[in-house]
Design a protein around this motif. Structure first.
Motif, mmCIF file in Angstrom:
data_model
loop_
_atom_site.group_PDB
_atom_site.id
_atom_site.type_symbol
_atom_site.label_atom_id
_atom_site.label_comp_id
_atom_site.label_asym_id
_atom_site.label_seq_id
_atom_site.Cartn_x
_atom_site.Cartn_y
_atom_site.Cartn_z
ATOM 1 N N TYR A 151 -37.996 5.761 28.716
ATOM 2 C CA TYR A 151 -37.052 6.518 28.715
ATOM 3 C C TYR A 151 -36.994 7.533 27.753
ATOM 4 N N GLN A 152 -37.567 7.171 26.504
ATOM 5 C CA GLN A 152 -37.687 7.846 25.358
ATOM 6 C C GLN A 152 -38.262 9.159 25.512
ATOM 7 N N ASP A 153 -39.121 9.332 26.484
ATOM 8 C CA ASP A 153 -40.219 10.407 26.593
ATOM 9 C C ASP A 153 -39.335 11.780 27.552
ATOM 10 N N THR A 154 -38.085 11.393 28.002
ATOM 11 C CA THR A 154 -37.404 12.259 28.969
ATOM 12 C C THR A 154 -36.588 13.451 28.286
ATOM 13 N N ALA A 155 -36.305 14.106 28.791
ATOM 14 C CA ALA A 155 -35.225 15.249 28.330
ATOM 15 C C ALA A 155 -34.024 14.598 28.037
ATOM 16 N N LEU A 156 -33.710 13.548 29.167
ATOM 17 C CA LEU A 156 -32.254 13.090 29.065
ATOM 18 C C LEU A 156 -32.275 12.511 27.772
ATOM 19 N N PHE A 157 -33.033 11.643 27.308
ATOM 20 C CA PHE A 157 -33.000 10.919 26.185
ATOM 21 C C PHE A 157 -32.691 11.785 24.921
ATOM 22 N N ASP A 158 -33.202 12.980 24.972
ATOM 23 C CA ASP A 158 -33.090 13.825 23.911
ATOM 24 C C ASP A 158 -31.593 14.553 23.997
ATOM 25 N N LEU A 159 -31.010 14.595 25.295
ATOM 26 C CA LEU A 159 -29.904 15.029 25.536
ATOM 27 C C LEU A 159 -28.917 13.982 24.644
ATOM 28 N N ILE A 160 -28.851 12.857 24.716
ATOM 29 C CA ILE A 160 -28.087 11.955 24.405
ATOM 30 C C ILE A 160 -28.111 11.905 22.910
ATOM 31 N N THR A 161 -29.424 11.900 22.309
ATOM 32 C CA THR A 161 -29.619 11.755 20.763
ATOM 33 C C THR A 161 -28.807 13.034 20.194
ATOM 34 N N LYS A 162 -28.893 14.377 20.779
ATOM 35 C CA LYS A 162 -28.214 15.352 20.553
ATOM 36 C C LYS A 162 -26.883 15.285 20.461
ATOM 37 N N ALA A 163 -26.200 14.885 21.134
ATOM 38 C CA ALA A 163 -24.868 14.517 21.190
ATOM 39 C C ALA A 163 -24.429 13.549 20.198
ATOM 40 N N LEU A 164 -25.229 12.463 19.763
ATOM 41 C CA LEU A 164 -25.277 11.753 18.646
ATOM 42 C C LEU A 164 -25.070 12.544 17.347
ATOM 43 N N ALA A 173 -34.011 5.168 17.078
ATOM 44 C CA ALA A 173 -34.683 4.627 17.997
ATOM 45 C C ALA A 173 -35.885 3.848 17.681
ATOM 46 N N GLY A 174 -35.913 2.850 18.703
ATOM 47 C CA GLY A 174 -37.322 2.330 18.419
ATOM 48 C C GLY A 174 -37.569 1.082 19.481
ATOM 49 N N VAL A 175 -38.922 1.018 19.801
ATOM 50 C CA VAL A 175 -39.301 -0.172 20.808
ATOM 51 C C VAL A 175 -39.512 -1.281 20.122
ATOM 52 N N TYR A 176 -38.738 -2.317 20.602
ATOM 53 C CA TYR A 176 -38.716 -3.741 19.945
ATOM 54 C C TYR A 176 -39.185 -4.801 21.247
ATOM 55 N N ASP A 177 -39.900 -5.625 20.581
ATOM 56 C CA ASP A 177 -40.330 -6.920 21.671
ATOM 57 C C ASP A 177 -39.554 -8.030 21.107
ATOM 58 N N GLY A 183 -38.805 -14.870 20.186
ATOM 59 C CA GLY A 183 -38.466 -15.412 21.683
ATOM 60 C C GLY A 183 -39.809 -15.869 22.215
ATOM 61 N N ILE A 184 -39.641 -16.260 23.512
ATOM 62 C CA ILE A 184 -40.720 -17.209 24.061
ATOM 63 C C ILE A 184 -41.078 -16.320 25.313
ATOM 64 N N GLN A 185 -40.573 -14.823 25.383
ATOM 65 C CA GLN A 185 -41.201 -13.954 26.524
ATOM 66 C C GLN A 185 -41.405 -12.834 25.818
ATOM 67 N N THR A 186 -42.568 -11.908 26.311
ATOM 68 C CA THR A 186 -42.825 -10.711 25.765
ATOM 69 C C THR A 186 -41.888 -9.797 26.683
ATOM 70 N N ARG A 187 -41.010 -8.902 25.915
ATOM 71 C CA ARG A 187 -40.365 -8.126 26.761
ATOM 72 C C ARG A 187 -39.819 -6.905 25.807
ATOM 73 N N PRO A 188 -40.834 -5.800 25.707
ATOM 74 C CA PRO A 188 -40.555 -4.777 24.967
ATOM 75 C C PRO A 188 -39.509 -3.878 25.401
ATOM 76 N N ARG A 189 -38.325 -3.539 24.531
ATOM 77 C CA ARG A 189 -37.335 -2.408 25.249
ATOM 78 C C ARG A 189 -36.945 -1.412 24.159
ATOM 79 N N LEU A 190 -36.776 -0.337 24.658
ATOM 80 C CA LEU A 190 -36.173 0.648 23.896
ATOM 81 C C LEU A 190 -34.739 0.418 23.563
ATOM 82 N N ILE A 191 -34.525 0.665 22.210
ATOM 83 C CA ILE A 191 -33.049 0.475 21.643
ATOM 84 C C ILE A 191 -32.816 1.508 20.741
ATOM 85 N N LEU A 192 -31.664 2.196 21.181
ATOM 86 C CA LEU A 192 -31.140 3.365 20.143
ATOM 87 C C LEU A 192 -29.938 2.756 19.544
#
Length: 374
Positions: A151-164, A173-177, A183-192
């Motif tokens: 999601y962070q590679d889209t223009a929409l993400f840039d639209l949100i960060t610009k508003a911030l 923003a970062g991708v965290y697992d 945790g006992i499960q691999t689950r990378p997520r983008l968190i802003l």
């Protein structure tokens, strides 16, 4: 596909395992004072809220009526289904929320799609425009967005960060697992993460992942056996069995150690599976049938095969055992598979929420967004 119940969520007899569960899934950040008021959009069944400590849901927007009903059952609320892309600043302000969390639909951001197509559809555009608009007008003290990493590679993400940025937020923003946070499960997520005042809490140091087999051992013991369509015991579907043998032959899996498979193929004929001793693969939303395979003396040939139950999925998501998704097992897989793991919620979102609480903050007046002139 039977409905899940509260009695399904705990082992039938006490074991040493609940201590680890308390340590991994129930032990949360120690907080004091009044509950933090939280608003969410694209709320799902409220997995993020379930991972929090000392928090109260004051607003939730979920379009799917069934999912919204399940949210209400789980959180003791009475929200009506609503289109998250039409959330208003006035609604957010009226709720009294000090934190706003959003998780726009992520199905259209898959890595199998060309980058030029990701986020190009109207629902995606409407979602980003609405998030940016509400940020500018409501200016909640703290804000988080969670999604798939692409999601962070889209223009929409840039639209949100610009508003911030334009609204005076400090954000990162970062991708965290969650496997990097015990945790006992691999689950990378983008968190802003964003805060209107002060600085962002530091990202916690990484820790070693847990062992899915050790953490689930008591639940595996009482889990139902995998039965085939013709009554076959210890059943593994032929296509899945072929992928498992392929992975074993390639040295990707050890056929003599416990295996958890989430169903389906990870890539090039290999299973979405992992041996014991580390984290499980990502639990995905969809019509899948995760299984635990306990090899016998002849490996897979005489293995004991157990179905992964909803309580096991809840524990893999780092949530309290009391969080029992209603409905069928398919509903639970969808609800949990679309959520954020509790480890990430407690490591990254909880500290931010607590930093943004203002004891005497007055509710702001919505700032109208100027209407573009023709």
């Amino acid at each position: 596909d039977k409905p899940t119940t509260a009695t399904d969520a705990v082992p039938t007899k006490p074991t040493a395992q609940p201590f680890r569960e308390i340590k991994k899934t129930i032990a949360k950040t120690v907080t004091t004072g009044q509950p933090i008021k939280v608003a969410t959009s694209w709320s799902g069944i409220g997995v993020m809220e379930a991972g929090l400590d000392n928090a109260k849901s004051v607003f939730a927007s979920e379009n799917n009526p069934k999912t919204s009903q399940h949210y209400n059952i789980l959180h003791g609320t009475s929200y009506k289904p609503g289109d998250a892309t039409k959330t208003t600043a006035a609604e957010l302000i009226a709720s009294g929320a000090t934190h706003w969390h959003v998780s726009p639909e992520c199905t259209r951001y898959s890595c199998i799609l060309a980058k030029t197509l990701r986020g190009s559809q109207k629902p995606d555009i409407d979602a980003a425009n609405n998030i940016a608009k509400v940020i500018r007008e409501a200016r909640p003290p703290t804000f988080t967005l969670e999604n798939v990493k692409d999601y962070q590679d889209t223009a929409l993400f840039d639209l949100i960060t610009k508003a911030l940025d334009e609204s005076g937020y400090t954000s990162h923003a970062g991708v965290y697992d969650n496997a990097d946070y015990g945790g006992i499960q691999t689950r990378p997520r983008l968190i802003l993460r964003a805060t209107l005042k002060g600085k962002l809490p530091d990202v916690p140091k990484k820790t070693a992942p847990g062992d899915w087999h050790e953490a689930l051992s008591d639940l595996i013991a009482v889990a139902p056996e995998s039965i085939g369509p013709k009554g076959q015991s210890n059943y593994i579907p032929p296509d899945e069995l072929s992928r498992l043998h392929n992975a074993i032959n390639k040295g990707k899996l050890d056929g003599n150690k416990p295996i958890i498979t989430m169903g389906g193929s990870a890539s090039r004929g290999l299973p979405h599976a992992a041996n014991s001793g580390g984290p499980a693969p990502t639990l995905l939303a969809g019509h899948r049938a995760p299984r635990v395979i306990l090899p016998g003396k002849r490996g897979l040939e005489d293995a004991t095969v157990k179905m992964v139950t909803v309580p096991m999925m809840v524990r893999m998501m780092g949530l309290p055992y009391t969080f029992v998704p209603p409905g069928t097992k398919t509903d639970a897989i969808k609800g949990l598979g679309n959520g954020i793991p509790g480890e990430l919620t407690r490591a990254l979102i909880q500290p931010l929420m607590e930093s943004g609480v203002a004891p005497t903050a007055a509710a702001p007046t919505p700032t109208p967004t100027p209407t573009p002139k023709d």
